[in-house]
Design a protein around this motif. Structure first.
Motif, PDB file in Angstrom:
ATOM      1  N   VAL A  18       0.821  -1.219   0.000  1.00  0.00           N
ATOM      2  CA  VAL A  18       0.000   0.000   0.000  1.00  0.00           C
ATOM      3  C   VAL A  18       0.854   1.268   0.000  1.00  0.00           C
ATOM      4  O   VAL A  18       0.372   2.346  -0.376  1.00  0.00           O
ATOM      5  N   THR A  57      -4.287   6.022  -1.377  1.00  0.00           N
ATOM      6  CA  THR A  57      -3.802   4.660  -1.668  1.00  0.00           C
ATOM      7  C   THR A  57      -3.322   3.908  -0.435  1.00  0.00           C
ATOM      8  O   THR A  57      -3.187   2.684  -0.480  1.00  0.00           O
ATOM      9  N   PRO A  61      -7.234   2.656   2.710  1.00  0.00           N
ATOM     10  CA  PRO A  61      -7.304   1.185   2.786  1.00  0.00           C
ATOM     11  C   PRO A  61      -6.891   0.623   4.151  1.00  0.00           C
ATOM     12  O   PRO A  61      -7.531  -0.302   4.647  1.00  0.00           O
ATOM     13  N   LEU A  65      -9.102  -1.525   6.768  1.00  0.00           N
ATOM     14  CA  LEU A  65      -8.607  -2.827   7.244  1.00  0.00           C
ATOM     15  C   LEU A  65      -8.593  -2.879   8.768  1.00  0.00           C
ATOM     16  O   LEU A  65      -8.953  -3.899   9.371  1.00  0.00           O
ATOM     17  N   VAL A  88     -10.565  -9.255   0.612  1.00  0.00           N
ATOM     18  CA  VAL A  88      -9.902  -7.965   0.829  1.00  0.00           C
ATOM     19  C   VAL A  88      -9.194  -7.497  -0.433  1.00  0.00           C
ATOM     20  O   VAL A  88      -9.323  -6.331  -0.836  1.00  0.00           O
ATOM     21  N   TYR A  89      -8.466  -8.382  -1.090  1.00  0.00           N
ATOM     22  CA  TYR A  89      -7.754  -8.011  -2.310  1.00  0.00           C
ATOM     23  C   TYR A  89      -8.728  -7.610  -3.412  1.00  0.00           C
ATOM     24  O   TYR A  89      -8.475  -6.658  -4.166  1.00  0.00           O
ATOM     25  N   LEU A  92      -9.957  -4.216  -2.709  1.00  0.00           N
ATOM     26  CA  LEU A  92      -8.875  -3.262  -2.975  1.00  0.00           C
ATOM     27  C   LEU A  92      -8.736  -2.986  -4.471  1.00  0.00           C
ATOM     28  O   LEU A  92      -8.513  -1.845  -4.882  1.00  0.00           O
ATOM     29  N   TYR A  95     -11.493  -0.679  -5.486  1.00  0.00           N
ATOM     30  CA  TYR A  95     -11.237   0.648  -4.924  1.00  0.00           C
ATOM     31  C   TYR A  95     -10.135   1.370  -5.696  1.00  0.00           C
ATOM     32  O   TYR A  95     -10.287   2.548  -6.055  1.00  0.00           O
ATOM     33  N   TYR A  96      -9.031   0.679  -5.964  1.00  0.00           N
ATOM     34  CA  TYR A  96      -7.920   1.308  -6.676  1.00  0.00           C
ATOM     35  C   TYR A  96      -8.308   1.704  -8.099  1.00  0.00           C
ATOM     36  O   TYR A  96      -7.893   2.756  -8.601  1.00  0.00           O
ATOM     37  N   SER A 120      -3.280  -2.516  -9.031  1.00  0.00           N
ATOM     38  CA  SER A 120      -4.551  -3.231  -9.172  1.00  0.00           C
ATOM     39  C   SER A 120      -4.376  -4.518  -9.970  1.00  0.00           C
ATOM     40  O   SER A 120      -4.887  -5.579  -9.587  1.00  0.00           O
ATOM     41  N   LEU A 123      -2.563  -7.186  -7.927  1.00  0.00           N
ATOM     42  CA  LEU A 123      -3.466  -7.815  -6.969  1.00  0.00           C
ATOM     43  C   LEU A 123      -4.419  -8.775  -7.664  1.00  0.00           C
ATOM     44  O   LEU A 123      -4.711  -9.863  -7.147  1.00  0.00           O
TER      45      LEU A 123
END
Length: 208
Positions: A18, A57, A61, A65, A88-89, A92, A95-96, A120, A123
């Protein structure tokens, strides 16, 4: 030893994926003196943009978390449970991608958009292969950082070369940290680093 374990934990936190967009922007804005961003942006603009990247970023996050951990939605920050890690990934990634569109509004800031896209995609790759092969997210992040800085490398020995060299050295330390913590095997470390480099190269060619 206990000391090395402690150092490895601290190092793993400091170079968590992150932080990668913020570290990358710091290098490009403040360390690589020949980059167009270092030359054209005022000090105030640089600090405001770096703070924005850091907030969107990393801070947001990590705060979510932390709240998820407090609510017992996840067992640990390390996300050892594969199902929780996937969820979670995946969140993320979404979101990203969404916040990358924000930076997409300013064409001269495509650099920020691109590094977020790269994170992104990394991930996404990790999630896709999670059931078959564990890929080091930390090393994927370092791979993104390394490949991203390579785009600013000048043929002459200057601050860009030093920045890339520093990134290579830091990547080696992060690999040692993850191995010391027994978070990954050597194969997973190499796979993560190469994944990050490959995706970053594709992202910078495609989105820059």
């Amino acid at each position: 030893s206990a000391c090395m374990m402690r150092i490895s934990k601290i190092g793993s936190y400091l170079f968590h994926p992150v932080w990668i967009p913020s570290i990358f922007i710091f290098f490009v804005f403040f360390r690589i003196k020949t980059s167009v961003y270092a030359l054209l942006l005022s000090p105030l603009q640089k600090y405001v943009l770096l703070a924005s990247v850091f907030c969107y970023t990393a801070v947001v996050p990590l705060t979510v978390l932390w709240l998820a951990k407090r609510a017992a939605w996840i067992d640990s920050f390390e996300l050892k449970d594969l199902k929780q890690r996937k969820i979670v990934y995946s969140l993320l990634i979404i979101y990203y991608i969404v916040i990358a569109q924000f930076w997409n509004s300013w064409e001269y800031l495509h650099l920020i958009r691109t590094i977020i896209y790269a994170l992104s995609l990394s991930l996404f790759t990790i999630v896709v292969f999670l059931n078959w092969h564990s890929i080091s997210t930390h090393m994927a992040g370092m791979g993104i950082l390394t490949a991203g800085l390579l785009f600013f490398l000048n043929p002459i020995f200057d601050s860009s070369f030093i920045s890339v060299l520093a990134c290579f050295i830091l990547s080696g330390f992060v690999a040692v940290f993850r191995l010391e913590l027994k978070a990954h095997s050597e194969n997973e470390i190499y796979t993560g680093y190469l994944t990050g480099i490959g995706i970053a190269l594709i992202s910078f060619y495609a989105f820059s």
